[in-house]
Design a protein around this motif. Structure first.
Motif, PDB file in Angstrom:
ATOM      1  N   TYR A  25       0.832  -1.209   0.000  1.00 12.72           N
ATOM      2  CA  TYR A  25       0.000   0.000   0.000  1.00 12.72           C
ATOM      3  C   TYR A  25       0.861   1.250   0.000  1.00 12.72           C
ATOM      4  O   TYR A  25       0.585   2.220  -0.718  1.00 12.72           O
ATOM      5  N   ASN A  29       0.872   1.056  -3.948  1.00 14.07           N
ATOM      6  CA  ASN A  29      -0.583   1.100  -3.919  1.00 14.07           C
ATOM      7  C   ASN A  29      -1.181   0.281  -5.062  1.00 14.07           C
ATOM      8  O   ASN A  29      -2.159   0.673  -5.698  1.00 14.07           O
ATOM      9  N   SER A  42      -6.610  -4.574  -2.516  1.00 19.31           N
ATOM     10  CA  SER A  42      -7.842  -4.311  -3.269  1.00 19.31           C
ATOM     11  C   SER A  42      -9.044  -4.275  -2.334  1.00 19.31           C
ATOM     12  O   SER A  42      -9.990  -3.527  -2.582  1.00 19.31           O
ATOM     13  N   ASN A  45      -9.051  -0.790  -1.105  1.00 20.85           N
ATOM     14  CA  ASN A  45      -9.469   0.172  -2.129  1.00 20.85           C
ATOM     15  C   ASN A  45     -10.975   0.125  -2.344  1.00 20.85           C
ATOM     16  O   ASN A  45     -11.623   1.164  -2.480  1.00 20.85           O
TER      17      ASN A  45
END
Lengths: 84, 274
Positions: A25, A29, A42, A45
Motif C-alpha cells: 500500500y 498502492n 484491493s 481500495n
C-alpha cells in the motif's frame, strides 16, 4: 525432530505472505495499473470507494483460500511426523 | 594447509562484512540525511552531513504533531500488550490443563485465528454497532482481540512444560484456583510472557492497516499513520521525512534491542511444543 518448528515457520510465512498489506500500500498502492496488487490492498481500495459488498466478498475469498491452505499444510506436516 | 584455511576464513569474514554493509546502508542513509539541510538531503547520498542540523527533529516533531501520535502509539501498545497478557495467560493455562471436550472444541478456533485474515468490512460494522469506532479505547480493545490467537498459542505450548505437580501441591496447600494461577503459575510463565509482551508491543507499534481502517480523525492516529501523512505532505522536504522516520523507529528499536534475547528463547520454547 525439526518438523514442528518448520511447520510453524511455513504456516506463519505463507499466511503472512498472503496477508501483506502495508508495504504494498505504501510503496506502490497496487500500481502501476494493477500489477502489484494483492487481495488485501484491493479490499482496502474497494472499502475506500464504498463498495462494502465487494470488499467483504474479496475478504471471504482470502479467508477460504487461507483456511484450505492451512488445513492441507497441517495435515501434510502431521503425516510426515508420524512416518519419521 | 594452514595457509589455505587462513584464506578460507578471511574470505568468509570479508563476505560477512560486505553483507553487513549492504544491510546497514539504508539505515545510514536515513540517519545521515536526517541531519542535513534541505538541498543536500534531497540528493540522498551516503555521505556525512557537513553541518549537523538538529533543527530537523524539532521541526518534524512540531509540524508532524509527533507528540500526540507518539502518545497514542504508546497508549495502544502498552495497554494493548497489558490487556493481551492479562487475557491470554489464564486462558492458555485453563485450555492446557483442562483437557476436555469443551477445550478440545475451543482451542482449534483460537489457533485458527493465527492464520486466518481479518474481514475488515465486517469488523467495522461490528465496531460501529458497539460504538468503538474512532476512539482510543476501541483501538485498544481491537488490538487485544486481534492478538489473542497468537499469544494464547505461544503460552499454551509453554504451559505444557510446567509440571502438573506444581498445581497439585499448591491445591493441597489450600490455594484457590485464582490464587494458584497468580502466585504459583504466573511467575513460572515469566519467560514466555516476556516474549509475548515484546512481540505484541512491536506488532501493535508497527501496525498500519488496522488504524487505517478504523481511525478517521487524526487526533487518535498512531505514529505509523502520522508518518504516512507526513510523507504525503512534505515529500519535497526529504530532510524532514528522514528525521520523522528516525524518531518513529527509535523507540521500537530500543525495545527490540532490550528484549531480543527473550523474544528468541521464548519463541522456541513455546512454539515448538504447541
Amino acid at each position: 525432530m525439526l518438523i514442528p518448528a518448520i511447520t510453524v515457520n511455513v504456516v506463519f510465512g505463507l499466511t503472512y505472505g498472503l496477508r501483506v498489506f502495508d508495504i504494498i500500500y505504501v510503496l506502490t498502492n497496487g500500481g502501476p495499473g494493477r500489477f502489484t496488487e494483492v487481495l488485501n490492498t484491493s479490499v482496502f481500495n474497494e472499502f475506500a470507494l464504498g463498495n462494502y459488498a465487494l470488499g467483504t466478498a474479496l475478504s471471504s475469498i482470502l479467508f477460504v483460500v487461507l483456511a484450505v491452505l492451512a488445513y492441507f499444510i497441517l495435515r501434510a506436516m502431521g503425516r510426515r511426523k508420524v512416518e519419521a | 594447509m594452514k595457509k589455505s584455511r587462513f584464506w578460507g576464513t578471511a574470505a568468509t569474514q570479508v563476505l560477512m562484512v560486505v553483507l553487513c554493509v549492504i544491510i546497514s546502508v539504508p539505515f545510514l542513509v536515513v540517519l545521515f540525511n536526517s541531519l542535513k539541510a534541505k538541498g543536500p538531503a534531497s540528493l540522498m547520498e551516503l555521505s556525512l552531513p557537513s553541518v549537523l542540523q538538529w533543527d530537523n527533529y524539532a521541526v518534524a516533531i512540531e509540524r508532524g504533531r509527533l507528540l500526540t501520535s507518539f502518545f497514542n502509539s504508546m497508549v495502544y501498545a502498552v495497554l494493548g500488550t497489558l490487556g493481551t497478557v492479562l487475557v491470554t495467560a489464564p486462558a492458555a493455562f485453563v485450555l492446557s490443563r483442562r483437557a476436555g471436550k469443551t477445550t478440545a472444541f475451543f482451542y482449534p478456533f483460537i489457533a485458527l485465528g493465527i492464520m486466518l485474515p481479518t474481514n475488515f468490512v465486517a469488523l467495522i460494522a461490528v465496531m460501529q454497532f458497539l460504538h468503538l469506532m474512532n476512539s482510543q479505547f476501541g483501538m485498544v480493545v481491537l488490538f487485544v482481540a486481534s492478538n489473542i490467537a497468537f499469544s494464547t498459542f505461544i503460552i499454551f505450548g509453554f504451559v505444557g512444560s510446567i509440571p502438573r505437580a506444581m498445581d497439585e501441591s499448591a491445591a493441597i496447600d489450600g490455594a484457590k484456583p485464582v490464587r494458584l494461577f497468580f502466585t504459583v503459575i504466573l511467575p513460572l510463565l515469566q519467560p514466555v510472557i516476556a516474549t509475548v509482551a515484546l512481540l505484541t508491543f512491536i506488532g501493535i507499534w508497527n501496525d498500519f492497516m488496522t488504524p487505517l481502517y478504523v481511525l478517521n480523525s487524526s487526533a487518535a492516529w498512531p505514529l505509523t499513520l502520522s508518518i504516512y501523512s507526513f510523507f504525503g505532505r512534505f515529500s519535497q522536504d526529504w530532510h524532514l521525512v528522514f528525521a520523522d522516520v528516525v524518531l518513529t523507529v527509535f523507540p521500537v528499536f530500543v525495545v527490540f534491542l532490550a528484549g531480543q534475547k527473550a523474544i528468541v528463547s521464548g519463541m522456541v520454547s513455546g512454539a515448538v511444543k504447541g
